[in-house]
Design an enzyme around this catalytic site. Structure first.
Site, mmCIF file in Angstrom:
data_model
loop_
_atom_site.group_PDB
_atom_site.id
_atom_site.type_symbol
_atom_site.label_atom_id
_atom_site.label_comp_id
_atom_site.label_asym_id
_atom_site.label_seq_id
_atom_site.Cartn_x
_atom_site.Cartn_y
_atom_site.Cartn_z
ATOM 1 N N ASP A 1 0.920 -1.053 -0.009
ATOM 2 C CA ASP A 1 0.207 0.008 0.137
ATOM 3 C C ASP A 1 1.021 1.232 0.085
ATOM 4 O O ASP A 1 2.303 0.970 0.474
ATOM 5 C CB ASP A 1 -1.018 -0.069 1.266
ATOM 6 C CG ASP A 1 -1.632 1.290 1.544
ATOM 7 O OD1 ASP A 1 -2.324 1.747 0.458
ATOM 8 O OD2 ASP A 1 -1.832 1.573 2.537
ATOM 9 N N ASP B 1 -0.253 4.845 0.928
ATOM 10 C CA ASP B 1 -0.609 5.932 1.770
ATOM 11 C C ASP B 1 -0.627 5.386 3.332
ATOM 12 O O ASP B 1 -0.960 4.413 3.696
ATOM 13 C CB ASP B 1 -1.866 6.504 1.715
ATOM 14 C CG ASP B 1 -2.064 7.424 0.410
ATOM 15 O OD1 ASP B 1 -1.099 7.857 -0.176
ATOM 16 O OD2 ASP B 1 -3.070 7.422 -0.120
ATOM 17 N N GLU C 1 -1.129 10.459 4.101
ATOM 18 C CA GLU C 1 -2.433 10.280 3.128
ATOM 19 C C GLU C 1 -2.572 11.065 2.125
ATOM 20 O O GLU C 1 -2.908 12.131 2.283
ATOM 21 C CB GLU C 1 -3.875 10.049 4.282
ATOM 22 C CG GLU C 1 -3.927 8.776 5.053
ATOM 23 C CD GLU C 1 -4.144 7.463 4.319
ATOM 24 O OE1 GLU C 1 -4.784 7.539 3.228
ATOM 25 O OE2 GLU C 1 -3.810 6.481 4.933
ATOM 26 N N GLY D 1 -5.150 2.940 -3.417
ATOM 27 C CA GLY D 1 -6.362 3.525 -3.683
ATOM 28 C C GLY D 1 -6.136 5.230 -3.928
ATOM 29 O O GLY D 1 -7.152 5.913 -4.075
ATOM 30 N N LYS E 1 -8.284 -3.897 -4.144
ATOM 31 C CA LYS E 1 -6.800 -4.530 -4.112
ATOM 32 C C LYS E 1 -6.572 -6.075 -4.325
ATOM 33 O O LYS E 1 -5.713 -6.437 -4.590
ATOM 34 C CB LYS E 1 -6.168 -3.940 -2.650
ATOM 35 C CG LYS E 1 -6.000 -2.485 -2.674
ATOM 36 C CD LYS E 1 -5.523 -2.153 -1.595
ATOM 37 C CE LYS E 1 -5.068 -0.440 -1.655
ATOM 38 N NZ LYS E 1 -4.646 -0.002 -0.270
#
Length: 294
Positions: A88, A90, A97, A178, A226
């Site tokens: 991932d 962030d 973020e 994302g 994901k």
């Protein structure tokens, strides 16, 4: 997406932000050399022990709440034998973020951050939270470009060393986020991750740079995205032991049947109890993962 309404979120970001050097300001991803890219090596302010003590306090408290801060033999073997690792971005690869920082830059930080907490905790579908957050500030192309110039992403301590170690072990590395490609491409370049190994969302703009929305065809634009991305990677590349590392509910989802073999929860920035409790391994420092590969 499973609902984790009672999930407790413990922000650890306030400690990690102190890794920024007062003499260098924001770290420009385009101009860093190898030593600069490792933020862990740039603690030159006068209070490094405050940072260490703070993190150690959080870790000590966590030991009492979770039983997965040390890996089982099976998890450790899968991690050491992984042929691919997906990160991932962030609050994992980066200490921020990205959408929260962009929103704050555009004047809508608080409202968007509240939506982010709900999305990462799993209390609302990701696609709903993503659309709601963007609608609060509708960034233009010029705003995004200005933001990246003035506030480039900040890399988490130890991540560069970990990715270098994985590559030395001939383990392929991916970024599954994302967040948005416009903000992730510079991160990938810094960490020497090819763009074809990025799965992320795409902001859409009109001819005049006006905000149009985001590409809903990207798998990471919706709940379960994901997991879909992981399965696509496995199908295309033939990986047998793929590991997912992240901090949120969408990262945990990647371990669904046929997905990642192992989910490692990285809580060095944000500790989300509902996610951490279900992880195969809970870590606070990427250097722990580096040492486990030696």
């Amino acid at each position: 997406m499973e609902v984790l309404l009672s999930s407790r979120i413990t922000p650890i970001r306030t400690y990690l932000k102190q890794y920024q050097s007062p003499s260098h300001g924001a770290f420009s991803l385009r101009s860093m050399n190898t030593s600069q890219r490792s933020l862990h090596g740039m603690i030159i302010n006068s209070k490094p022990f405050t940072i260490t003590a703070s993190i150690q306090t959080v870790q000590a408290e966590t030991m009492d709440r979770f039983d997965n801060t040390s890996p089982t033999k099976e998890v450790l073997d899968l991690w050491r034998g992984a042929d691919a690792v997906c990160f991932d971005v962030d609050s994992t690869v980066c200490i921020d973020e990205g959408i929260d920082e962009l929103a704050d830059f555009c004047g809508a930080g608080k409202a968007v951050a509240e939506w982010t907490a709900r999305a990462m905790g799993g209390s609302v579908p990701f696609e709903e939270a993503l659309a709601a957050r963007l609608s609060l500030f509708s960034p233009t192309l010029s705003q995004v470009q200005d933001f990246l110039e003035k506030k480039p992403p900040r890399i988490s301590p130890g991540i560069d060393e970990l990715i270098t170690k994985l590559k030395a072990n001939e383990t392929d590395v991916y970024l599954i986020s994302g967040g948005f490609r416009q903000m992730i491409n510079p991160v990938a370049a810094t960490l020497r991750i090819p763009r074809e190994n990025i799965f992320a969302n795409q902001l859409l703009f009109g001819r005049s740079g006006e905000f149009l929305g985001f590409d809903t065809n990207e798998p990471t634009s919706r709940s379960g995205g994901k997991a879909t991305a992981v399965k696509e990677i496995q199908k295309e590349r033939g990986y047998k032991k793929l590991v997912m590392i992240g901090d949120g509910a969408t990262d945990l989802e990647a371990r669904r049947l046929g997905g990642a073999a192992v989910f490692i929860c990285y809580a060095g920035v944000q500790l989300r109890d509902g996610v951490a409790a279900k992880a195969d391994w809970l870590v606070f420092d990427f250097k722990d993962l580096v040492r486990s590969l030696e």
